[in-house]
Write a protein that holds these residues in place. Sequence first.
Motif, PDB file in Angstrom:
ATOM      1  N   LEU A  46       6.329  10.461 -71.796  1.00 10.77           N
ATOM      2  CA  LEU A  46       5.930   9.935 -70.479  1.00 10.77           C
ATOM      3  C   LEU A  46       6.298   8.461 -70.337  1.00 10.77           C
ATOM      4  O   LEU A  46       6.910   8.047 -69.351  1.00 10.77           O
ATOM      5  CB  LEU A  46       4.425  10.130 -70.287  1.00 10.77           C
ATOM      6  CG  LEU A  46       3.843   9.829 -68.902  1.00 10.77           C
ATOM      7  CD1 LEU A  46       2.559  10.629 -68.687  1.00 10.77           C
ATOM      8  CD2 LEU A  46       3.545   8.349 -68.692  1.00 10.77           C
ATOM      9  N   VAL A  47       5.917   7.638 -71.338  1.00 11.32           N
ATOM     10  CA  VAL A  47       6.113   6.189 -71.185  1.00 11.32           C
ATOM     11  C   VAL A  47       7.577   5.776 -71.373  1.00 11.32           C
ATOM     12  O   VAL A  47       7.976   4.685 -70.951  1.00 11.32           O
ATOM     13  CB  VAL A  47       5.221   5.398 -72.158  1.00 11.32           C
ATOM     14  CG1 VAL A  47       3.756   5.671 -71.880  1.00 11.32           C
ATOM     15  CG2 VAL A  47       5.558   5.709 -73.609  1.00 11.32           C
ATOM     16  N   GLY A  52      10.435   7.441 -64.623  1.00 10.17           N
ATOM     17  CA  GLY A  52       9.009   7.475 -64.327  1.00 10.17           C
ATOM     18  C   GLY A  52       8.516   6.237 -63.611  1.00 10.17           C
ATOM     19  O   GLY A  52       9.138   5.167 -63.667  1.00 10.17           O
ATOM     20  N   SER A  53       7.390   6.364 -62.955  1.00 11.00           N
ATOM     21  CA  SER A  53       6.788   5.238 -62.238  1.00 11.00           C
ATOM     22  C   SER A  53       6.097   4.299 -63.224  1.00 11.00           C
ATOM     23  O   SER A  53       5.263   4.744 -64.025  1.00 11.00           O
ATOM     24  CB  SER A  53       5.758   5.760 -61.231  1.00 11.00           C
ATOM     25  OG  SER A  53       4.867   4.739 -60.853  1.00 11.00           O
ATOM     26  N   PRO A  54       6.371   2.994 -63.164  1.00  6.72           N
ATOM     27  CA  PRO A  54       5.679   2.042 -64.050  1.00  6.72           C
ATOM     28  C   PRO A  54       4.169   2.090 -63.871  1.00  6.72           C
ATOM     29  O   PRO A  54       3.428   1.994 -64.857  1.00  6.72           O
ATOM     30  CB  PRO A  54       6.256   0.690 -63.614  1.00  6.72           C
ATOM     31  CG  PRO A  54       7.613   1.013 -63.095  1.00  6.72           C
ATOM     32  CD  PRO A  54       7.444   2.335 -62.401  1.00  6.72           C
ATOM     33  N   ASP A  55       3.715   2.257 -62.630  1.00  3.39           N
ATOM     34  CA  ASP A  55       2.266   2.312 -62.401  1.00  3.39           C
ATOM     35  C   ASP A  55       1.641   3.513 -63.106  1.00  3.39           C
ATOM     36  O   ASP A  55       0.544   3.417 -63.676  1.00  3.39           O
ATOM     37  CB  ASP A  55       1.980   2.385 -60.896  1.00  3.39           C
ATOM     38  CG  ASP A  55       2.286   1.078 -60.182  1.00  3.39           C
ATOM     39  OD1 ASP A  55       2.376   0.042 -60.883  1.00  3.39           O
ATOM     40  OD2 ASP A  55       2.430   1.092 -58.951  1.00  3.39           O
ATOM     41  N   GLU A  56       2.326   4.652 -63.067  1.00  2.00           N
ATOM     42  CA  GLU A  56       1.794   5.850 -63.722  1.00  2.00           C
ATOM     43  C   GLU A  56       1.790   5.683 -65.249  1.00  2.00           C
ATOM     44  O   GLU A  56       0.885   6.145 -65.931  1.00  2.00           O
ATOM     45  CB  GLU A  56       2.621   7.069 -63.323  1.00  2.00           C
ATOM     46  CG  GLU A  56       2.443   7.473 -61.862  1.00  2.00           C
ATOM     47  CD  GLU A  56       3.288   8.677 -61.487  1.00  2.00           C
ATOM     48  OE1 GLU A  56       4.065   9.153 -62.356  1.00  2.00           O
ATOM     49  OE2 GLU A  56       3.192   9.145 -60.338  1.00  2.00           O
ATOM     50  N   ALA A  60      -1.489   5.719 -67.618  1.00  2.00           N
ATOM     51  CA  ALA A  60      -1.605   6.614 -68.776  1.00  2.00           C
ATOM     52  C   ALA A  60      -2.058   5.848 -70.010  1.00  2.00           C
ATOM     53  O   ALA A  60      -2.904   6.313 -70.779  1.00  2.00           O
ATOM     54  CB  ALA A  60      -0.262   7.300 -69.028  1.00  2.00           C
ATOM     55  N   LEU A  61      -1.506   4.643 -70.197  1.00  2.00           N
ATOM     56  CA  LEU A  61      -1.915   3.819 -71.344  1.00  2.00           C
ATOM     57  C   LEU A  61      -3.393   3.464 -71.252  1.00  2.00           C
ATOM     58  O   LEU A  61      -4.128   3.532 -72.246  1.00  2.00           O
ATOM     59  CB  LEU A  61      -1.080   2.536 -71.395  1.00  2.00           C
ATOM     60  CG  LEU A  61       0.395   2.672 -71.767  1.00  2.00           C
ATOM     61  CD1 LEU A  61       1.048   1.299 -71.786  1.00  2.00           C
ATOM     62  CD2 LEU A  61       0.549   3.336 -73.129  1.00  2.00           C
ATOM     63  N   GLY A  78       1.978  -2.883 -71.039  1.00  2.00           N
ATOM     64  CA  GLY A  78       2.360  -2.579 -69.665  1.00  2.00           C
ATOM     65  C   GLY A  78       3.761  -3.080 -69.349  1.00  2.00           C
ATOM     66  O   GLY A  78       4.557  -2.394 -68.694  1.00  2.00           O
ATOM     67  N   THR A  79       4.072  -4.269 -69.840  1.00  2.00           N
ATOM     68  CA  THR A  79       5.422  -4.813 -69.652  1.00  2.00           C
ATOM     69  C   THR A  79       6.454  -3.947 -70.372  1.00  2.00           C
ATOM     70  O   THR A  79       7.531  -3.658 -69.836  1.00  2.00           O
ATOM     71  CB  THR A  79       5.492  -6.253 -70.207  1.00  2.00           C
ATOM     72  OG1 THR A  79       4.573  -7.071 -69.489  1.00  2.00           O
ATOM     73  CG2 THR A  79       6.897  -6.824 -70.070  1.00  2.00           C
ATOM     74  N   VAL A  80       6.117  -3.529 -71.589  1.00  2.00           N
ATOM     75  CA  VAL A  80       7.056  -2.718 -72.386  1.00  2.00           C
ATOM     76  C   VAL A  80       7.369  -1.398 -71.676  1.00  2.00           C
ATOM     77  O   VAL A  80       8.539  -1.034 -71.505  1.00  2.00           O
ATOM     78  CB  VAL A  80       6.478  -2.443 -73.793  1.00  2.00           C
ATOM     79  CG1 VAL A  80       7.333  -1.413 -74.524  1.00  2.00           C
ATOM     80  CG2 VAL A  80       6.409  -3.732 -74.595  1.00  2.00           C
ATOM     81  N   VAL A  81       6.329  -0.668 -71.266  1.00  2.00           N
ATOM     82  CA  VAL A  81       6.576   0.666 -70.695  1.00  2.00           C
ATOM     83  C   VAL A  81       7.132   0.581 -69.278  1.00  2.00           C
ATOM     84  O   VAL A  81       7.693   1.566 -68.777  1.00  2.00           O
ATOM     85  CB  VAL A  81       5.297   1.532 -70.706  1.00  2.00           C
ATOM     86  CG1 VAL A  81       4.773   1.703 -72.124  1.00  2.00           C
ATOM     87  CG2 VAL A  81       4.205   0.946 -69.803  1.00  2.00           C
ATOM     88  N   SER A  82       6.980  -0.569 -68.616  1.00  2.00           N
ATOM     89  CA  SER A  82       7.543  -0.722 -67.267  1.00  2.00           C
ATOM     90  C   SER A  82       9.043  -1.015 -67.303  1.00  2.00           C
ATOM     91  O   SER A  82       9.720  -0.914 -66.282  1.00  2.00           O
ATOM     92  CB  SER A  82       6.818  -1.850 -66.521  1.00  2.00           C
ATOM     93  OG  SER A  82       5.452  -1.521 -66.332  1.00  2.00           O
ATOM     94  N   ALA A  83       9.526  -1.414 -68.478  1.00  2.00           N
ATOM     95  CA  ALA A  83      10.958  -1.701 -68.620  1.00  2.00           C
ATOM     96  C   ALA A  83      11.730  -0.407 -68.932  1.00  2.00           C
ATOM     97  O   ALA A  83      11.142   0.605 -69.304  1.00  2.00           O
ATOM     98  CB  ALA A  83      11.166  -2.714 -69.747  1.00  2.00           C
TER      99      ALA A  83
END
Length: 264
Positions: A46-47, A52-56, A60-61, A78-83
């Motif tokens: 997922l991450v 995928g959506s960064p917000d989602e 999830a985290l 949050g920064t890591v998975v949004s990239a």
Amino acid sequence: MGSATREATATSRAALAGVTKVTLGLAEDLFSAGRVIGSSLQLRTLVADASGSPDEKVAALKAVFRSSLSADAMALLGTVVSARWSSVDDLLAGIEDLGLRAVASAAPSTVDIEGELFSFADVVAANPELELAIGSKLGKPEAKAELVDSLLTGRVSAETLAVVRHLVQQPRGRRIGQLITESTSTIADQKGSAIATVTTAAPLGARQRTKLQKALTVRYGRAVTLNLVVDPALVGGVRVAIGNDIIDGSVASRIADLRLQLAG
């Protein structure tokens, strides 16, 4: 490393640089979160999903970790998975990179993490049974961490212990020698220095070590820490590996070159 991972890594490191106070607790939170993500196929898929959506992903985290992590750790994750990362393994490596850099930033200047890691690697290299115990794919991560605790607690710094405990629990296909080499390079880089692995046929004297260290510092424009390796197969001379550079002045290398010339 793909271009997406390079950009994501730079973004993640910039976020860490913006943290007001980096602590060992932050590093341990990042290590722990990386292991949880890596152990769950559903979560890591997922991450790491580039579409995928960064917000989602952040939601999830938060659902998984709730209040078990510090606010700084959650913000960094949050920064890591949004990239966008080139692969799941690159994302896990990115979290580990942040953890190692947090360890380096949090450590007192008197703590020699790199030296302690090299010493541990030497002990493991000299003991095949120990290497198997902490490196086997069949061993449970928790049991490996307990073994590391029994070996190193009270003998190394808290920073070094945190690094080794993490590495043996999430090796991601790497052997202990590679784990230590990569980790020390990252920690040294965060400190503004570099690691030079120096291989000789016999141990270097203090004056030789100092002279070589000064010469490498001048050549590379940054402080250099020596990782000394003795290998009688070199016969004589010295071989230096620093980053992607190899300086091979060993007698064994010259003999090999001579053999090639004679064969030609």
